[in-house]
Enzyme design. Structure first.
Site, mmCIF file in Angstrom:
data_model
loop_
_atom_site.group_PDB
_atom_site.id
_atom_site.type_symbol
_atom_site.label_atom_id
_atom_site.label_comp_id
_atom_site.label_asym_id
_atom_site.label_seq_id
_atom_site.Cartn_x
_atom_site.Cartn_y
_atom_site.Cartn_z
ATOM 1 N N ASP A 1 0.851 -1.189 0.000
ATOM 2 C CA ASP A 1 0.000 0.000 0.000
ATOM 3 C C ASP A 1 0.883 1.235 0.000
ATOM 4 O O ASP A 1 2.082 1.161 0.296
ATOM 5 C CB ASP A 1 -0.879 0.033 1.263
ATOM 6 N N ASP B 1 -4.657 -3.165 5.058
ATOM 7 C CA ASP B 1 -5.104 -2.593 6.333
ATOM 8 C C ASP B 1 -6.616 -2.644 6.507
ATOM 9 O O ASP B 1 -7.114 -2.608 7.619
ATOM 10 C CB ASP B 1 -4.610 -1.155 6.503
ATOM 11 N N ASP C 1 -9.325 -6.067 2.453
ATOM 12 C CA ASP C 1 -8.016 -6.592 2.046
ATOM 13 C C ASP C 1 -7.822 -8.034 2.494
ATOM 14 O O ASP C 1 -6.849 -8.679 2.107
ATOM 15 C CB ASP C 1 -6.884 -5.741 2.640
#
Length: 1064
Positions: free
Chosen positions: A480, A780, A784
């Protein structure tokens, strides 16, 4: 060997099949101590029993939930019938049925208030309070006055929460929020476990017989020395083994407690604060948001669109909407959507989750691929050792019987003959002790425990053992952007409003901003900030105002506070409905009722998405005007301009609604655009160096983010991820590609922007299945979870990550820092290489110890190494060797070679070169001294044989000590690099040498040794030290990589290190 290991001892790091697990267990045949060997291996039978128990509990919970749902649906159906009489009677009938199914058998159970509860000041029994939620007893809740009534009975205010001074009292009355766990083993348990070794038990019997026979033949105390020496050696082995295992268990216990620790947001003493789940008590006011785990049983107080996933408890995948009509929240369930507050009514073992957790703790954790592979290596070597032990015993016995026959006394037997045969048997058993490398699989556990402890100190919590191991083979990291590559400390840096762009300075006052726009726009702008937010402005104990929420929300609210807005002022309009932000919609919306009548919807989120929903814009005069094509293009240019400056862009919009009701959905179109915000999130210090380290290590870094593509590209270039020939693509474009097109573009793909969690999952699947990459992926959010589960290594963020993400991850990055991910990869490689070092060292000792005793037995009829001496050698190479080599810290050189491929040979040709070379040298020297030692060393006299055997034993031990130093690096010549910074290694080497000296000089009576002259001591050490020179020569011999270790396009295997000066 590798073929056999691949066929029988190959398991996947994640989701290994039941067949593979059972296959390797059935292939393990030679095991000295099953209790110790398989302590860290899952018990499949116990696990099956656990699963049956879990399903039984889930079925019970599911039935209770079905009854509740049926009752609620029926009541709702009856409410639609116009006849009040029928409605009332049916409701009454149904409530009685519901109470019956809830276990009340048609009437409420009366609970008498105990004296202990009354004296503590509470008005409700713990069991009664727990039963209301557990049985979904809506009547019981109403009987006690709802959430407000229960709060009164447990002496808590729904506004200020529990007082810290009352926590101990509540814990003593209502219990701790902890579950009954299997008690950890004591030190004595590990001693008992170490004594379960079959070979040690046989040796103890031999020692006892030896003492008895010895005393009978040689008298007291001389006759007991041989047997007592074995007993003392066994005692030393057991104590060292038990101490090592006990320390490991303590490390795992600390890690396990940390894994289960969840941080919960509560209101206490009138302030919002974070506490550990273990500190939660009955009466606490808990704040829940998307992705949270419900930390205890409780009842709903307030919230918006709160949806709970109860599948972990009931097995049902359909989410449950929680509201005033369905107010019960169960511990262990997950918040799927929305937000809310709950009153805790029961904790720990009074919850269904507590009972379920007791069963889930059984069965153990899955074994790692290295543990399985080394069980295979131990099995192969064990079979060879067993064969050699039997052969050695047969040869010794054959020679002994032959000598008796030649001397014509085959029928004449004495106690001394019995002692001789017993010694032969003890030597054979001790060969098995040395030959079966029981410590190989346990060395993996030791190395993993050491690495996990170090990683926890370095802000990485490893949840699954195999992840630490697998991370060393990672060839790709999908990361990310926000919070991982960037600091996650966001501030509003630029704003575009009323067709004006303004850079925000920290010293700007609200007057400066107000002067730019009309008062009407200023007011609606602040409304959109304070009413459409998932965060909260709170005051701490020190009186300071702070914002609790996500970094993006915090940045916007702090900007609103900076402009003079007050959260309380804008709460006068009632919030009717909330659609919280999630990674799929990429926006948040609220519907509020206006004081003058009517409703207003506010929306904020990803700039392109919100702009697409707008057909009007607030003009410079403060009035709403239609949004023309040119204006839309200009706003898009503004958004792209902000994004190119690495700013995160969001749009704020609103819509007034005259004819609407509370049940209507929040609109999806016809909004009026208020402003475009540009939020700065700086790149973390050290990220660029960490990315460079990954690239040097053969690890590809790909950024997968939900942000604007221009923002993503700007950050990726700053981090060194996006190169000139790299590809940046948006999620919608990626997901519309065919599988063949994906296969062509993925090798060049470096940035994916505006991605959905499904896009991340697709990318991970393609990399693993089509390109055979070992993929690590960060996540997070709740959505996900599938990608984290699919990846070889799932990395959840500890700060920004939800509990759902953490639960599906293998490693939790506690500081959300990309550099920490690189550190996990470094330690993963270290674990793999350390185990290879230990295997190389142990196989060398095995070969030499086996061959020297076998050859000597065949030729001379005696073994130069006694049982006591072999037990000491076993301890050096097993427990102490593992401690020395398996706990080496990673070096920078580990990140300058390619990762190990999925199917790489564990015992490489380089290792075989070193093992065979060192074995040949040691055997040649020791056998020469065995047969020609008296002549070469000019030994004469009655004790010449004892001196020679002591010298051979001493030289053999020092060969192993110096070879332990050699094994620190299998390829580089300089094995002393960083050696003196590893105090564990130094202590073990010095201790081994010191105890060897004590054994030779002072413990000869028990060890079968005699003191040596300084010349023989010096020669013993020099023979051992020559192995350092032999190692240098061996490392200059080039080794061709096998097909399983060669470096392929996708880094399949180790990259050969440079030769020449660089090698040193």
């Amino acid at each position: 060997m590798e073929k056999y290991l691949r066929e029988n001892f190959d398991v996947e790091p994640k989701r290994a099949s039941e067949e593979a697990r059972r296959r390797w267990r059935s292939a393990v045949s030679v095991v000295k101590n099953p209790r110790r060997r398989f302590r860290m291996v899952a018990d499949l039978a116990k696990r099956s029993e656990t699963e049956r128990k879990r399903q039984k509990i889930q079925e019970k919970i599911r039935v209770a939930l079905y009854v509740q749902k049926a009752a609620l649906h029926f009541i709702e159906g009856m409410n639609s019938i116009e006849s009040p009489k029928m409605n009332c009677s049916w409701k009454h009938f149904l409530s009685l049925k519901f109470i019956f199914f809830s276990g009340a058998a048609g009437h409420r159970i009366e609970y008498n208030l105990s004296e202990e509860v009354r004296q503590a000041g509470y008005e409700i029994e713990p069991d009664e309070l727990a039963s209301i939620v557990r049985a979904h007893d809506i009547k019981g809740l109403e009987f006690n006055g709802g959430a407000e009534g229960l709060a009164g009975k447990v002496c808590v205010s729904l506004d200020t929460g529990v007082k810290t001074s009352e926590v101990h009292s509540r814990q003593s009355i209502y219990g701790l929020n902890q579950y009954v766990e299997k008690p950890s083993g004591t030190f004595w348990m590990f001693i008992w476990e170490a004594l379960q070794d079959l070979t040690l038990i046989i040796l103890m019997v031999c020692a006892a017989v030896s003492i008895g026979v010895g005393i009978a033949t040689e008298g007291w105390p001389k006759g007991m020395y041989d047997g007592l020496g074995i007993v003392l050696s066994i005692f030393l082995v057991v104590m060292v083994t038990a101490t090592s295992d006990y320390k490991q268990s303590l490390q795992f216990k600390d890690l396990d407690k940390e894994k289960k620790n969840i941080i919960v947001q509560v209101t206490r003493d009138g302030y919002r604060q974070k506490i550990s789940i273990y500190d939660l008590v009955v009466g606490d006011i808990v704040h829940l948001s998307i992705g949270d785990q419900v930390p205890a049983d409780g009842v709903f107080i307030s919230g918006h669109s709160l949806s709970i996933d109860e599948s972990s408890l009931s097995g049902e995948s359909e989410p449950v909407n929680i509201n005033k009509q369905r107010p019960f929240l169960l511990s262990g369930t997950k918040v799927q959507d929305g937000s809310g507050k709950m009153l805790v009514t029961s904790v720990g073992m009074r919850t269904e989750w507590g009972r379920l957790m007791v069963t889930l703790s059984e069965g153990g954790e899955d074994e790692t691929p290295l543990q399985v592979k080394l069980n295979g290596v131990a099995t192969i070597i064990g079979k060879i050792g067993l064969a050699f032990a039997v052969l050695t015993f047969l040869v010794l016995m054959g020679r002994f019987l032959l000598q008796k026959a030649l001397h014509s006394n085959i029928t004449d037997w004495s106690f001394s003959d019995a002692v001789t045969i017993l010694n032969y048997f003890a030597i054979a058993v001790t060969i098995i002790v040395v030959a079966v490398p029981e410590g190989l699989p346990l060395a993996v556990t030791l190395s993993l425990a050491f690495a996990m402890k170090k990683l926890m100190n370095a802000k990485a919590l490893v949840r699954h053992l195999s992840a630490c191991e697998t991370m060393g083979s990672a060839s790709c990291i999908c990361t990310d952007k926000t919070g991982t590559l960037t600091t996650n400390h966001m501030v509003v840096n630029k704003i575009w409003i009323c067709e004006k762009s303004k850079a925000i300075e920290t010293n700007d006052s609200k007057d400066v901003f107000q002067s730019l726009i009309p008062e009407k726009v200023y007011s609606i702008f602040l409304q959109s900030i304070f009413q459409n937010t998932g965060s909260e402005v709170v005051k701490g104990k020190d009186g300071k105002v702070s914002v609790l929420g996500t970094p993006t929300e915090t940045a916007i609210l702090e900007f609103g506070l900076h402009l003079g807005g007050e959260s309380a002022h804008y709460k006068e309009s009632e919030i009717v409905k909330v659609e919280p932000f999630n990674s799929v919609k990429k926006k948040m919306s609220v519907l509020v009722s206006l004081p003058a009548g009517g409703f207003r919807a506010f929306c904020k989120g990803a700039s392109e998405i919100v702009l697409e929903m707008c057909d009007k814009i607030i003009y410079t005069n403060g009035e709403s005007v239609s949004l023309s094509a040119d204006q839309r293009k200009n706003i898009t240019d503004v958004i792209n301009g902000f994004a190119c400056e690495a700013l995160r862009t969001l749009c704020l919009a609103f819509k007034d609604i005259e004819n609407s009701s509370k049940d209507d959905d929040i609109p999806y179109s016809s909004y009026t655009l208020i402003a475009v915000l540009g939020i700065k999130d700086p790149v973390r210090p050290g990220v660029k160096d960490a990315v460079r380290t990954c690239l040097a290590a053969g690890i590809t870094v790909r950024m997968v983010t939900g942000d604007n593509i221009n923002t993503a590209k700007a950050i990726a270039k700053e981090c060194g991820i996006l190169t000139d020939d790299g590809l940046a693509i948006e999620g919608p474009d990626f997901r519309n590609k065919s599988p063949q097109e994906m296969k062509e573009l993925i090798p060049k793909l470096q940035v994916m922007a505006r991605s959905l969690p499904l896009d991340k999952h697709t990318l991970v699947s393609q990399l693993r299945n089509s390109f055979k990459e070992v993929v690590a992926v960060t996540g997070d959010g709740t959505n996900d979870a599938p990608a984290l589960h699919e990846a070889d290594i799932g990395l959840a963020m500890g700060i920004a990550g939800t509990e759902v993400a953490k639960e599906n991850a293998d490693v939790i990055i506690m500081d959300d820092n990309f550099s920490t991910i690189v550190n996990v990869a470094r330690w993963g490689r270290s674990v793999y290489i350390n185990i290879q070092k230990f295997v190389q060292f142990q196989l060398t000792v095995n070969i030499v110890a086996l061959m020297i005793n076998f050859v000597s037995a065949c030729i001379s009829g005696s073994a130069p190494l006694t049982a006591v001496q072999l037990l000491w050698v076993n301890m050096i190479m097993d427990t102490l060797g593992a401690l020395a080599l398996a706990t080496e810290a990673p070096t920078d050189g580990l990140m300058k070679r390619a990762p190990v491929g999925r199917n790489a040979n564990f015992i490489t040709r380089t290792m075989w070169r070193n093992i065979i070379g060192q074995s040949i040298y040691q055997l040649a020297v020791l056998l020469v001294f065995t047969f020609q030692g008296k002549r070469l060393l000019k030994l004469t006299g009655s004790d010449a044989s004892k001196i020679l055997n002591t010298f051979i034993f001493n030289a053999f031990v020092f060969c192993q000590i110096f070879n332990e130093i050699n094994s620190r690096d299998m390829e580089k010549i300089n094995v002393f690099q960083d050696m003196f910074s590893n105090w564990i290694f130094i202590i073990i080497v010095v201790s081994s040498a010191t105890f060897q000296a004590i054994m030779v000089e002072f413990l000869g009576t028990f060890a079968g040794t005699v003191p040596l002259s300084w010349e023989l001591w010096l020669l013993s050490v020099l023979i051992g030290a020559v192995s350092l020179i032999i190692a240098v020569i061996l490392k200059c011999i080039p080794v061709e990589p096998t097909k399983h270790t060669a470096v392929a396009k996708h880094h399949d295997g180790y990259e050969p290190l440079p030769s020449g000066p660089d090698r040193a």
